[in-house]
Design a protein around this motif. Structure first.
Motif, mmCIF file in Angstrom:
data_model
loop_
_atom_site.group_PDB
_atom_site.id
_atom_site.type_symbol
_atom_site.label_atom_id
_atom_site.label_comp_id
_atom_site.label_asym_id
_atom_site.label_seq_id
_atom_site.Cartn_x
_atom_site.Cartn_y
_atom_site.Cartn_z
ATOM 1 N N LYS A 167 43.940 47.474 27.921
ATOM 2 C CA LYS A 167 44.025 46.050 28.234
ATOM 3 C C LYS A 167 42.915 45.679 29.211
ATOM 4 O O LYS A 167 42.851 46.214 30.317
ATOM 5 C CB LYS A 167 45.390 45.725 28.842
ATOM 6 C CG LYS A 167 45.592 44.259 29.201
ATOM 7 C CD LYS A 167 46.996 44.041 29.755
ATOM 8 C CE LYS A 167 47.215 42.576 30.148
ATOM 9 N NZ LYS A 167 48.591 42.348 30.667
ATOM 10 N N VAL A 168 42.023 44.775 28.764
ATOM 11 C CA VAL A 168 40.915 44.325 29.605
ATOM 12 C C VAL A 168 40.920 42.801 29.614
ATOM 13 O O VAL A 168 40.885 42.156 28.558
ATOM 14 C CB VAL A 168 39.554 44.838 29.079
ATOM 15 C CG1 VAL A 168 38.423 44.337 29.976
ATOM 16 C CG2 VAL A 168 39.542 46.362 29.010
ATOM 17 N N THR A 175 42.099 30.892 31.069
ATOM 18 C CA THR A 175 43.465 31.373 31.010
ATOM 19 C C THR A 175 43.477 32.898 31.126
ATOM 20 O O THR A 175 42.441 33.542 31.176
ATOM 21 C CB THR A 175 44.109 30.945 29.679
ATOM 22 O OG1 THR A 175 43.321 31.461 28.597
ATOM 23 C CG2 THR A 175 44.158 29.429 29.572
ATOM 24 N N ASP A 176 44.695 33.463 31.165
ATOM 25 C CA ASP A 176 44.834 34.923 31.217
ATOM 26 C C ASP A 176 44.571 35.479 29.821
ATOM 27 O O ASP A 176 45.491 35.845 29.083
ATOM 28 C CB ASP A 176 46.230 35.313 31.699
ATOM 29 C CG ASP A 176 46.456 34.956 33.149
ATOM 30 O OD1 ASP A 176 45.455 34.870 33.885
ATOM 31 O OD2 ASP A 176 47.612 34.750 33.540
ATOM 32 N N GLU A 177 43.308 35.542 29.480
ATOM 33 C CA GLU A 177 42.911 35.948 28.133
ATOM 34 C C GLU A 177 42.421 37.395 28.153
ATOM 35 O O GLU A 177 41.610 37.781 28.987
ATOM 36 C CB GLU A 177 41.797 35.027 27.624
ATOM 37 C CG GLU A 177 41.355 35.336 26.205
ATOM 38 C CD GLU A 177 40.255 34.393 25.740
ATOM 39 O OE1 GLU A 177 39.535 34.753 24.788
ATOM 40 O OE2 GLU A 177 40.118 33.300 26.332
ATOM 41 N N GLU A 178 42.935 38.173 27.223
ATOM 42 C CA GLU A 178 42.520 39.563 27.103
ATOM 43 C C GLU A 178 41.388 39.696 26.089
ATOM 44 O O GLU A 178 41.259 38.887 25.164
ATOM 45 C CB GLU A 178 43.688 40.432 26.607
ATOM 46 C CG GLU A 178 44.851 40.535 27.547
ATOM 47 C CD GLU A 178 45.938 41.427 26.962
ATOM 48 O OE1 GLU A 178 45.608 42.318 26.146
ATOM 49 O OE2 GLU A 178 47.110 41.224 27.312
ATOM 50 N N MET A 179 40.581 40.742 26.263
ATOM 51 C CA MET A 179 39.617 41.096 25.243
ATOM 52 C C MET A 179 40.370 41.699 24.052
ATOM 53 O O MET A 179 41.500 42.183 24.182
ATOM 54 C CB MET A 179 38.600 42.104 25.796
ATOM 55 C CG MET A 179 37.750 41.545 26.922
ATOM 56 S SD MET A 179 36.498 42.700 27.514
ATOM 57 C CE MET A 179 35.326 42.660 26.145
ATOM 58 N N THR A 180 39.748 41.651 22.892
ATOM 59 C CA THR A 180 40.366 42.162 21.677
ATOM 60 C C THR A 180 40.737 43.633 21.831
ATOM 61 O O THR A 180 40.041 44.396 22.497
ATOM 62 C CB THR A 180 39.390 42.007 20.493
ATOM 63 O OG1 THR A 180 39.025 40.632 20.378
ATOM 64 C CG2 THR A 180 40.015 42.467 19.190
#
Length: 310
Positions: A167-168, A175-180
């Protein structure tokens, strides 16, 4: 003719770190992942590597004026429509051996204008695009005014697979968006596809230099000098005073950059220890490690990874 160092390979292979190191060399202008500029920067106005919003970054605003007379003259939806039509992995055989997809010339021209403008604004000998996408490299092969030099970055597929499971967060997003994230089997298939595509690109006559992530971390000076020769950079680029050898390896002193998009590491400034990430050896479950190794065995062998402890 603008000289472009295109960093290619599958993500999580060390391309952002390599871009940051190359960006410390005299005569080199690192641009980040230009493939994402059209959405993340022009539309979403995310932060440049320097910390400013794209719209407030003096460097990128100068590039926009030089390239297009201002970014307002660019329709990002048009560029993204062209990308959806042209820059697809399934089109690689067609671009390699057959008729060019409709719109390819127009699409590649947007990139060549950005590269040329960045070189003019900075006075650079070479610009670096760390977009990684193999299909984009095939598009750029057709671009007028671009002297394309591809640095094909490879990393042990098992390390790449483990990295894709982590999780990155994307700190530049609102927003609290993660990388794929990908499953190990999915990343193994992508690793095969992208790396094989860059191998074919070299056989088609494009200048391609393969660099292993593990060797970059073990001896960054030697790797960077090899790339500097490949890119025909000025002799001053071989000094590398920003690298320091310590008892524990090398440390890089990184200044700010204007990376348009990419791994969060693009925001890092200051002294950075260069350490190989080998966490996969203890953290990737044995069954997944064996699966990824089996799926990628032919290229792992070709790149010299077989026989390493797994």
């Amino acid at each position: 003719m603008v000289r472009v160092l295109f960093l290619g390979g599958l993500g999580r292979s060390g391309t952002t770190l390599l871009e940051r190191l190359l960006g410390q060399l005299p005569g080199v202008s690192p641009l980040g992942e230009v493939v994402h500029l059209w959405q993340r920067d022009l539309v979403d106005d995310e932060r440049c590597g320097c910390g400013d919003r794209f719209s407030a970054c003096g460097f990128w605003q100068k590039v926009g004026v030089e390239a297009f007379g201002g970014w307002d003259a660019v329709d990002p939806q048009r560029v993204q429509k062209l990308a959806a039509d042209v820059e697809r992995t399934r089109h690689i055989p067609r671009m390699a051996f057959g008729r060019k997809p409709k719109g390819l010339t127009e699409y590649a021209d947007y990139y060549s204008k950005v590269y040329a403008a960045a070189a003019t604004v900075t006075g650079a000998t070479a610009v670096v695009d760390s977009s990684k996408h193999s299909a984009l490299a095939y598009c750029l092969r057709q671009a007028e005014g671009v002297d394309l030099r591809v640095v094909h970055v490879v990393r042990d597929s098992r390390g790449v697979a483990y990295s894709w499971t982590k999780k990155v967060m994307r700190p530049e997003a609102e927003t609290d968006e993660e990388m794929t994230r990908y499953s190990p089997s999915r990343s193994a298939l992508l690793w095969n596809a992208h790396n094989a595509s860059f191998g074919l690109l070299g056989r088609l006559g494009v200048n391609v230099l393969r660099v292993r992530y593990e060797e970059l971390l073990a001896d960054p000076m030697t790797t960077l000098r090899e790339i500097a020769r490949f890119a025909e950079l000025p002799e001053a680029a071989h000094e590398m005073s920003f690298l320091r050898a310590t008892d524990d390896g090398f440390v890089a002193d990184l200044g700010p950059s204007h990376s348009a998009a990419g791994n969060p590491m693009r925001f890092t400034i200051g002294s950075v220890p260069l350490r190989r990430d080998e966490a996969w050896r203890r953290s990737l479950p044995k069954g997944q490690r064996r699966l990824v190794g089996a799926l990628t065995a032919p290229l792992l062998s070709a790149y010299g990874y077989m026989g390493r402890a797994s």
